[in-house]
Design a protein around this motif. Structure first.
Motif, PDB file in Angstrom:
ATOM      1  N   TYR A 175      31.103 141.470  72.237  1.00 48.06           N
ATOM      2  CA  TYR A 175      32.319 142.497  72.046  1.00 48.06           C
ATOM      3  C   TYR A 175      33.103 142.388  73.195  1.00 48.06           C
ATOM      4  N   GLN A 176      34.398 142.151  72.983  1.00 50.83           N
ATOM      5  CA  GLN A 176      35.186 141.710  74.235  1.00 50.83           C
ATOM      6  C   GLN A 176      36.316 142.754  74.020  1.00 50.83           C
ATOM      7  N   PRO A 177      36.283 144.240  74.382  1.00 46.38           N
ATOM      8  CA  PRO A 177      37.376 145.235  73.698  1.00 46.38           C
ATOM      9  C   PRO A 177      38.565 144.887  74.919  1.00 46.38           C
ATOM     10  N   THR A 178      38.316 144.388  76.045  1.00 46.48           N
ATOM     11  CA  THR A 178      39.259 144.436  77.254  1.00 46.48           C
ATOM     12  C   THR A 178      39.735 143.047  77.249  1.00 46.48           C
ATOM     13  N   ALA A 179      39.383 142.318  76.734  1.00 45.13           N
ATOM     14  CA  ALA A 179      39.845 140.742  77.080  1.00 45.13           C
ATOM     15  C   ALA A 179      41.390 140.833  76.494  1.00 45.13           C
ATOM     16  N   LYS A 180      42.135 140.303  77.599  1.00 47.69           N
ATOM     17  CA  LYS A 180      43.523 139.953  77.142  1.00 47.69           C
ATOM     18  C   LYS A 180      43.924 138.877  76.549  1.00 47.69           C
ATOM     19  N   GLU A 181      43.082 137.749  76.924  1.00 47.61           N
ATOM     20  CA  GLU A 181      43.091 136.456  76.258  1.00 47.61           C
ATOM     21  C   GLU A 181      41.884 136.007  75.682  1.00 47.61           C
ATOM     22  N   PRO A 182      42.224 135.384  74.552  1.00 54.09           N
ATOM     23  CA  PRO A 182      40.591 135.030  74.056  1.00 54.09           C
ATOM     24  C   PRO A 182      39.917 133.965  74.653  1.00 54.09           C
ATOM     25  N   SER A 183      38.453 133.852  74.518  1.00 52.43           N
ATOM     26  CA  SER A 183      37.734 132.988  75.047  1.00 52.43           C
ATOM     27  C   SER A 183      37.220 132.129  73.909  1.00 52.43           C
ATOM     28  N   GLU A 316      31.301 144.884  78.596  1.00 53.66           N
ATOM     29  CA  GLU A 316      32.786 144.770  79.104  1.00 53.66           C
ATOM     30  C   GLU A 316      33.840 145.626  78.894  1.00 53.66           C
ATOM     31  N   HIS A 317      33.357 146.917  78.371  1.00 55.37           N
ATOM     32  CA  HIS A 317      34.249 147.844  78.248  1.00 55.37           C
ATOM     33  C   HIS A 317      34.436 148.772  79.737  1.00 55.37           C
ATOM     34  N   ILE A 318      35.546 149.442  79.782  1.00 56.42           N
ATOM     35  CA  ILE A 318      35.949 149.960  81.138  1.00 56.42           C
ATOM     36  C   ILE A 318      34.809 150.989  81.669  1.00 56.42           C
ATOM     37  N   PRO A 319      34.497 151.142  82.840  1.00 59.05           N
ATOM     38  CA  PRO A 319      33.500 151.942  83.360  1.00 59.05           C
ATOM     39  C   PRO A 319      33.629 153.449  82.727  1.00 59.05           C
ATOM     40  N   LEU A 320      34.795 153.784  82.653  1.00 57.95           N
ATOM     41  CA  LEU A 320      34.963 155.525  81.982  1.00 57.95           C
ATOM     42  C   LEU A 320      34.337 155.357  80.581  1.00 57.95           C
ATOM     43  N   PHE A 321      34.843 154.317  79.698  1.00 52.15           N
ATOM     44  CA  PHE A 321      34.202 154.276  78.469  1.00 52.15           C
ATOM     45  C   PHE A 321      32.736 154.231  78.533  1.00 52.15           C
ATOM     46  N   ARG A 322      32.211 153.621  79.275  1.00 50.96           N
ATOM     47  CA  ARG A 322      30.580 153.304  79.231  1.00 50.96           C
ATOM     48  C   ARG A 322      29.842 154.831  79.553  1.00 50.96           C
ATOM     49  N   LEU A 323      30.667 155.541  80.472  1.00 50.65           N
ATOM     50  CA  LEU A 323      30.169 156.714  80.935  1.00 50.65           C
ATOM     51  C   LEU A 323      30.300 157.764  79.804  1.00 50.65           C
ATOM     52  N   LEU A 324      31.451 157.922  79.180  1.00 51.65           N
ATOM     53  CA  LEU A 324      31.774 159.029  78.065  1.00 51.65           C
ATOM     54  C   LEU A 324      31.182 158.602  76.730  1.00 51.65           C
ATOM     55  N   PHE A 325      31.158 157.316  76.340  1.00 54.92           N
ATOM     56  CA  PHE A 325      30.546 157.113  75.229  1.00 54.92           C
ATOM     57  C   PHE A 325      29.487 157.596  74.598  1.00 54.92           C
ATOM     58  N   PRO A 326      28.279 157.498  75.468  1.00 51.65           N
ATOM     59  CA  PRO A 326      27.026 158.113  74.961  1.00 51.65           C
ATOM     60  C   PRO A 326      27.098 159.582  74.730  1.00 51.65           C
ATOM     61  N   PRO A 327      27.546 160.300  75.746  1.00 49.82           N
ATOM     62  CA  PRO A 327      27.584 161.864  75.400  1.00 49.82           C
ATOM     63  C   PRO A 327      28.635 162.038  74.137  1.00 49.82           C
ATOM     64  N   PHE A 328      29.638 161.404  74.050  1.00 57.36           N
ATOM     65  CA  PHE A 328      30.555 161.481  72.902  1.00 57.36           C
ATOM     66  C   PHE A 328      29.969 161.310  71.454  1.00 57.36           C
ATOM     67  N   GLN A 329      29.037 160.298  71.687  1.00 54.47           N
ATOM     68  CA  GLN A 329      28.302 160.082  70.447  1.00 54.47           C
ATOM     69  C   GLN A 329      27.208 160.981  70.126  1.00 54.47           C
ATOM     70  N   LYS A 330      26.524 161.423  71.221  1.00 51.11           N
ATOM     71  CA  LYS A 330      25.433 162.409  70.867  1.00 51.11           C
ATOM     72  C   LYS A 330      25.974 163.897  70.524  1.00 51.11           C
ATOM     73  N   TYR A 331      26.993 164.304  71.112  1.00 49.86           N
ATOM     74  CA  TYR A 331      27.371 165.850  71.039  1.00 49.86           C
ATOM     75  C   TYR A 331      28.491 165.972  70.200  1.00 49.86           C
ATOM     76  N   ILE A 332      29.367 164.980  70.062  1.00 45.22           N
ATOM     77  CA  ILE A 332      30.590 165.244  69.223  1.00 45.22           C
ATOM     78  C   ILE A 332      30.176 164.489  67.807  1.00 45.22           C
ATOM     79  N   THR A 333      30.012 163.235  67.792  1.00 47.32           N
ATOM     80  CA  THR A 333      30.029 162.791  66.322  1.00 47.32           C
ATOM     81  C   THR A 333      28.558 162.792  65.944  1.00 47.32           C
TER      82      THR A 333
END
Ligand code: NDP
Ligand code: PMR
Length: 399
Positions: A175-183, A316-333
């Motif tokens: 999963y390459q969410p931040t890639a600007k160019e394809p590989s 490959e996601h940004i550090p902020l995403f990696r920090l917030l994604f687990p609590p977002f999925q645990k407590y919100i969704t």
């Protein structure tokens, strides 16, 4: 609002890209690793004779193994009781996350021998050891899905091992969410669709005969799907949405030269490429079912195991995403599941006698009970499934 916020997340932050090279041959990881010990321990205990040869030129590991096939069910001459031999299951990408948790769950039962098909032998060996899997329950074999040569070599080695194949699990993904160019893969396909879909497509096609020949009570081919490829869900409506369009990009070879790198022919978008690849995974499972279930008795299935927000998929996601994604999925969704729980779910799809229905996309409810879920319109479009199948056959050299 929340939906809009998410849409902004990947695009508002820019981060340096990791691992830009598509064709990642991590063959150097074989050097200095004692493959022979592992293979010996594994096959000696199974009364198999194993001869290995290290191919210095390609760095590939080839195992030449002879084995006597044991029937799946044998009857003891002493008490007449029936016993079932260990099932053999290949899991791609079993070096981390869902694949590793599934390998562990199956190995722990003592009823399965897990073939961990991984691109990084050392990482897989460490992962298996640290998760407490015992040596007689697994074998690691090299497979880089971003190289069709590697897929063919893996299939070759597996066939020569003489092991039966009872279940194949297509789990690996990038999963390459931040890639600007394809590989790109070794053959020049955009990396996400090339790895997640085309690599698995070739692997499954080449191993279909082995599954067919299995005399195990239930033989299965499982392709891991996801909610984010299904636009009939909230998660599937977070932009960029999956959309294969008229498939012109795939028809052109996804190479960015004479065609777009995206299946629908649009501009490159790493997050969308991943979601499109998941749609291909779910369509492929159904096409397999239509073409082969009746004739072979193989169960074809896909699943959404829940949101395993802690895995390496988001590396490959940004550090902020990696920090917030687990609590977002645990407590919100409240869609979060642990790797252990997700592994148990996929292990059910591999071995549970009640999950033998073919052509099904499994999900789990809040009480962790499995149910047959509905796919989106696009992810259940038969015409698209058949078109994807035919084009994929051409791209991987089967037609
Ligand atoms: P991980 O990144 O933890 O696991 C992915 C695995 O794929 C790794 O073992 C990785 O190997 C392997 N892999 C990547 N590229 C290749 C390649 N070229 N050849 C061979 N193996 C490769 O992610 P997850 O466990 O989350 O993902 C597993 C599956 O689950 C995927 O199909 C994903 O789409 C699906 N899924 C995940 C969800 C989630 O929330 N995490 C939700 C829904 C579905 P290596 O260790 O060497 O990098
Ligand atoms: Mg998503 C019930 C709501 C739900 C679920 C189950 C998921 C799963 N997500 C949900 C909702 C939302 N997500 C909402 C409302 C937002 C906007 C704030 C949101 C955002 C979001 C982002 C930015 N979600 C994401 C991302 C990713 O980068 C992940 C992704 O798309 O990876 C491809 C992702 C995911 N959400 C999920 C799951 C399972 C993922 C990872 C998935 C996958 O492998 O398909």
């Amino acid at each position: 609002m929340a939906l809009q916020a998410a849409a902004l997340l990947p695009s508002t932050f820019s981060v340096p890209k990791e691992g830009k090279s598509g064709a990642s041959f991590k063959d150097s990881s074989f050097f200095g690793v004692s493959l022979s010990d592992h293979i010996k321990a594994d096959f000696t205990s199974s009364a198999l004779r194993c001869k290995r040869e290290f191919n210095q030129r390609t760095g590939a590991v080839r195992a030449q193994i002879t084995a006597t096939a044991t029937p799946a069910i044998t009857r003891s001459s002493m008490d007449g009781k029936k016993t079932l031999r260990k099932g053999s299951v290949i899991i791609t990408g079993a070096s981390s996350g869902l694949g590793l948790a599934t390998a562990k769950a199956l190995a722990e039962t003592g009823k399965w021998h897990v073939i961990m098909a991984c691109r990084d032998f050392l990482k897989a060996e460490r992962a298996a050891k640290s998760s407490g899997m015992s040596k007689e329950n697994y074998t690691i074999m090299h497979l880089d899905l971003a190289s069709l040569d590697s897929v063919r070599q893996f299939v070759d080695s597996y066939k020569r091992s003489g092991r039966p194949l009872d279940v194949l699990v297509c789990n690996a993904a990038v999963y390459q969410p931040t890639a600007k160019e394809p590989s790109f893969t070794a053959e020049g396909f955009e990396l996400s669709v090339g790895t997640n879909h085309l690599g698995h497509f070739l692997l499954s096609r080449l191993l279909l005969d082995d599954l067919k020949q299995s005399d195990y009570p239930s033989k299965r081919l499982i392709i891991v799907g996801s909610i984010t490829g299904n636009t009939n869900t909230l998660a599937g409506n977070v932009p960029p949405k999956a959309n294969l369009g008229d498939i012109r990009g795939l028809a052109g070879g996804l190479n960015g030269l004479n065609s777009s790198t995206m299946i629908d022919g649009g501009d490159f978008d790493g997050a969308k490429a991943y979601k499109d690849s998941k749609v291909c995974n779910m369509l492929t499972m159904q096409e397999f079912h239509r073409r082969f279930h009746e004739e072979t008795g193989i169960t074809f299935a896909s699943l959404y195991p829940g949101c395993i927000a802690t895995t390496g998929l988001f590396r490959e996601h940004i550090p902020l995403f990696r920090l917030l994604f687990p609590p977002f999925q645990k407590y919100i969704t409240k869609g979060f599941v642990s790797e252990d729980e997700a592994g148990k779910r996929l292990a059910q799809v591999v071995s549970d006698p009640s999950l033998t229905k073919s052509g099904v996309y499994w999900s789990w409810n809040k009480a962790s009970a499995s149910f047959e879920n509905q796919l989106s319109q696009e992810a259940s479009d038969q015409e698209k499934a058949s078109k994807i199948w035919e084009l994929s056959e051409k791209l991987v050299g089967l037609a």
